[in-house]
Design a protein around this motif. Structure first.
Motif, PDB file in Angstrom:
ATOM      1  N   LEU A  86      85.263  45.647   4.841  1.00 15.38           N
ATOM      2  CA  LEU A  86      86.693  45.344   4.818  1.00 15.38           C
ATOM      3  C   LEU A  86      86.908  44.001   4.539  1.00 15.38           C
ATOM      4  O   LEU A  86      87.757  43.306   4.078  1.00 15.38           O
ATOM      5  N   LYS A  87      86.095  42.959   5.138  1.00 14.27           N
ATOM      6  CA  LYS A  87      85.836  41.583   4.749  1.00 14.27           C
ATOM      7  C   LYS A  87      85.888  41.362   3.383  1.00 14.27           C
ATOM      8  O   LYS A  87      86.568  40.527   2.901  1.00 14.27           O
ATOM      9  N   VAL A  88      85.082  41.942   2.747  1.00 11.41           N
ATOM     10  CA  VAL A  88      84.824  41.938   1.280  1.00 11.41           C
ATOM     11  C   VAL A  88      86.172  42.348   0.689  1.00 11.41           C
ATOM     12  O   VAL A  88      86.544  41.895  -0.445  1.00 11.41           O
ATOM     13  N   GLY A  89      86.677  43.135   0.920  1.00 11.59           N
ATOM     14  CA  GLY A  89      88.018  43.864   0.468  1.00 11.59           C
ATOM     15  C   GLY A  89      89.372  42.825   1.087  1.00 11.59           C
ATOM     16  O   GLY A  89      90.368  43.261   0.575  1.00 11.59           O
ATOM     17  N   GLU A  90      89.072  41.905   1.601  1.00 13.73           N
ATOM     18  CA  GLU A  90      89.895  40.768   1.958  1.00 13.73           C
ATOM     19  C   GLU A  90      91.047  41.355   3.063  1.00 13.73           C
ATOM     20  O   GLU A  90      92.128  41.006   3.040  1.00 13.73           O
ATOM     21  N   TRP A  91      90.591  42.095   3.796  1.00 12.05           N
ATOM     22  CA  TRP A  91      91.327  42.680   5.157  1.00 12.05           C
ATOM     23  C   TRP A  91      90.883  41.674   6.055  1.00 12.05           C
ATOM     24  O   TRP A  91      89.969  41.183   6.493  1.00 12.05           O
ATOM     25  N   ARG A  92      92.106  40.832   6.648  1.00 12.38           N
ATOM     26  CA  ARG A  92      91.962  39.858   7.648  1.00 12.38           C
ATOM     27  C   ARG A  92      92.976  40.429   8.542  1.00 12.38           C
ATOM     28  O   ARG A  92      93.962  39.678   9.190  1.00 12.38           O
ATOM     29  N   PRO A  93      92.597  41.385   9.829  1.00 12.13           N
ATOM     30  CA  PRO A  93      93.458  41.502  10.921  1.00 12.13           C
ATOM     31  C   PRO A  93      93.521  40.546  12.038  1.00 12.13           C
ATOM     32  O   PRO A  93      92.546  39.513  11.893  1.00 12.13           O
ATOM     33  N   LYS A  94      94.385  40.512  12.859  1.00 12.55           N
ATOM     34  CA  LYS A  94      94.514  39.562  13.506  1.00 12.55           C
ATOM     35  C   LYS A  94      93.404  39.588  14.749  1.00 12.55           C
ATOM     36  O   LYS A  94      92.878  38.739  15.281  1.00 12.55           O
ATOM     37  N   VAL A  95      93.087  40.949  14.769  1.00 17.44           N
ATOM     38  CA  VAL A  95      92.061  41.359  16.050  1.00 17.44           C
ATOM     39  C   VAL A  95      91.204  42.228  15.533  1.00 17.44           C
ATOM     40  O   VAL A  95      91.757  43.209  14.742  1.00 17.44           O
ATOM     41  N   TRP A  96      89.843  42.135  15.613  1.00 19.70           N
ATOM     42  CA  TRP A  96      89.057  43.029  15.372  1.00 19.70           C
ATOM     43  C   TRP A  96      88.481  43.857  16.957  1.00 19.70           C
ATOM     44  O   TRP A  96      88.212  42.890  17.605  1.00 19.70           O
ATOM     45  N   HIS A  97      88.367  44.924  17.093  1.00 15.22           N
ATOM     46  CA  HIS A  97      87.637  45.703  18.434  1.00 15.22           C
ATOM     47  C   HIS A  97      86.722  46.447  17.539  1.00 15.22           C
ATOM     48  O   HIS A  97      86.866  47.550  17.125  1.00 15.22           O
ATOM     49  N   VAL A  98      85.599  46.307  17.910  1.00 19.68           N
ATOM     50  CA  VAL A  98      84.268  47.000  17.310  1.00 19.68           C
ATOM     51  C   VAL A  98      83.205  47.515  18.221  1.00 19.68           C
ATOM     52  O   VAL A  98      82.783  46.313  19.041  1.00 19.68           O
ATOM     53  N   GLU A  99      83.023  48.544  18.274  1.00 13.71           N
ATOM     54  CA  GLU A  99      81.560  48.945  19.076  1.00 13.71           C
ATOM     55  C   GLU A  99      80.180  48.452  18.628  1.00 13.71           C
ATOM     56  O   GLU A  99      80.263  48.105  17.331  1.00 13.71           O
ATOM     57  N   ILE A 100      79.498  47.783  19.573  1.00 19.28           N
ATOM     58  CA  ILE A 100      78.333  47.097  19.469  1.00 19.28           C
ATOM     59  C   ILE A 100      77.399  47.814  20.116  1.00 19.28           C
ATOM     60  O   ILE A 100      77.526  48.431  21.051  1.00 19.28           O
ATOM     61  N   ASN A 101      76.004  47.432  19.725  1.00 21.76           N
ATOM     62  CA  ASN A 101      74.804  47.769  20.921  1.00 21.76           C
ATOM     63  C   ASN A 101      74.799  46.632  21.890  1.00 21.76           C
ATOM     64  O   ASN A 101      74.561  45.429  21.282  1.00 21.76           O
ATOM     65  N   PRO A 102      75.033  46.854  22.937  1.00 21.22           N
ATOM     66  CA  PRO A 102      75.061  45.854  23.958  1.00 21.22           C
ATOM     67  C   PRO A 102      73.860  45.317  24.267  1.00 21.22           C
ATOM     68  O   PRO A 102      73.695  44.532  25.441  1.00 21.22           O
ATOM     69  N   LEU A 103      72.677  45.645  23.883  1.00 18.66           N
ATOM     70  CA  LEU A 103      71.306  45.584  24.584  1.00 18.66           C
ATOM     71  C   LEU A 103      70.613  44.329  23.834  1.00 18.66           C
ATOM     72  O   LEU A 103      69.689  43.928  24.258  1.00 18.66           O
ATOM     73  N   PHE A 104      71.373  43.633  22.706  1.00 21.13           N
ATOM     74  CA  PHE A 104      70.889  42.730  22.192  1.00 21.13           C
ATOM     75  C   PHE A 104      71.825  41.450  22.264  1.00 21.13           C
ATOM     76  O   PHE A 104      72.881  41.505  21.972  1.00 21.13           O
ATOM     77  N   PRO A 105      71.125  40.359  22.771  1.00 16.79           N
ATOM     78  CA  PRO A 105      72.220  39.196  22.923  1.00 16.79           C
ATOM     79  C   PRO A 105      72.454  38.390  21.585  1.00 16.79           C
ATOM     80  O   PRO A 105      71.788  38.720  20.541  1.00 16.79           O
ATOM     81  N   PRO A 106      73.573  37.643  21.427  1.00 16.61           N
ATOM     82  CA  PRO A 106      73.704  36.818  20.285  1.00 16.61           C
ATOM     83  C   PRO A 106      72.514  35.945  19.740  1.00 16.61           C
ATOM     84  O   PRO A 106      71.527  35.410  20.848  1.00 16.61           O
ATOM     85  N   GLY A 107      72.319  36.016  18.683  1.00 18.81           N
ATOM     86  CA  GLY A 107      71.233  35.260  18.118  1.00 18.81           C
ATOM     87  C   GLY A 107      70.329  36.330  17.425  1.00 18.81           C
ATOM     88  O   GLY A 107      69.538  35.897  16.467  1.00 18.81           O
ATOM     89  N   ILE A 108      70.286  37.565  17.970  1.00 16.35           N
ATOM     90  CA  ILE A 108      69.607  38.789  17.438  1.00 16.35           C
ATOM     91  C   ILE A 108      70.539  39.474  16.563  1.00 16.35           C
ATOM     92  O   ILE A 108      71.241  40.511  16.995  1.00 16.35           O
ATOM     93  N   ALA A 109      70.237  39.479  15.018  1.00 14.95           N
ATOM     94  CA  ALA A 109      71.117  40.009  14.301  1.00 14.95           C
ATOM     95  C   ALA A 109      70.389  41.618  13.872  1.00 14.95           C
ATOM     96  O   ALA A 109      69.353  41.500  13.205  1.00 14.95           O
TER      97      ALA A 109
END
Length: 217
Positions: A86-109
């Motif tokens: 969607l970002k590549v398609g230039e969709w720029r919502p005001k807010v993203w609400h996205v499910e993630i895997n919570p077991l990995f802290p920031p820094g681990i992609a």
């Protein structure tokens, strides 16, 4: 997203589970064409075009891709791939609400099936799935579910600010809006993005996707 629709918002709902068709149409049918229901998986290769097509069928003036109020992604697997597409398609919502895997802290992609953002490094999937997985309902096998928070931050890029994480859901606000709201936000610290390896893991099953926009009446 039901609460938004009740408050007068419209939008587009993708649902891969066709057995839910009657329930969805019963719940949202009263809102008419303001809510477009697509009984199909949300897939990265086609999501931008399919969303644009569904949005064009809504009544009222056309809604620009940067006027979308919120896009919620919860597909139990390739969530970040949809965001990236969607970002590549230039969709720029005001807010993203996205499910993630919570077991990995920031820094681990960490991406299911790797990422097209850079070189994906394969790791030992069996070792990962033994510690960080959910048991699949369909076959009873352990399968890694969801991308990490860092993968999501990489997907949305520098245009968005992380404002909230609730276990396996992350909320990001577009930077131009966050800067306007800076005096009222409790935290404005950007999450740093260290140079980490990206793991390649197995995919989850696409489930549901939703885009919400304010109805124009």
């Amino acid at each position: 997203m039901n609460c938004f629709f009740v408050l007068g918002f419209g939008g587009v709902v993708f649902e891969a589970n066709k057995s839910l068709s009657s329930d969805l149409h019963e719940s949202f049918g009263k809102f008419g064409e303001h809510i477009q229901i697509l009984m199909e998986p949300a897939e990265a290769e086609t999501i931008s075009e399919r969303l644009a097509e569904a949005m064009s069928k809504r009544p009222g003036r056309p809604v620009e891709r940067d006027e979308i109020d919120i896009i919620k992604v919860d597909v139990d697997g390739l969530d970040c791939h949809l965001v990236q597409a969607l970002k590549v398609g230039e969709w720029r919502p005001k807010v993203w609400h996205v499910e993630i895997n919570p077991l990995f802290p920031p820094g681990i992609a960490l991406w299911p099936n790797g990422s097209t953002l850079g070189v994906a490094t394969t790791t030992n999937q069996r070792e990962l799935s033994s510690a960080f997985s959910r048991r699949g309902e369909s076959d009873g096998k352990q399968a890694f579910v969801g991308c990490s928070l860092q993968a999501l931050l990489d997907a949305v890029g520098s245009d968005y600010v992380l404002i909230h994480v609730e276990f396996e859901n992350a909320v990001l606000l577009r930077k131009d809006i966050s800067e306007a709201l800076e005096p009222w936000l409790s935290s404005r610290s950007m999450v740093q993005t260290p140079n980490m390896r990206t793991f390649k893991i197995s995919a989850g099953q696409l489930s549901a996707f939703c885009c919400v926009v304010r109805c124009i009446t």
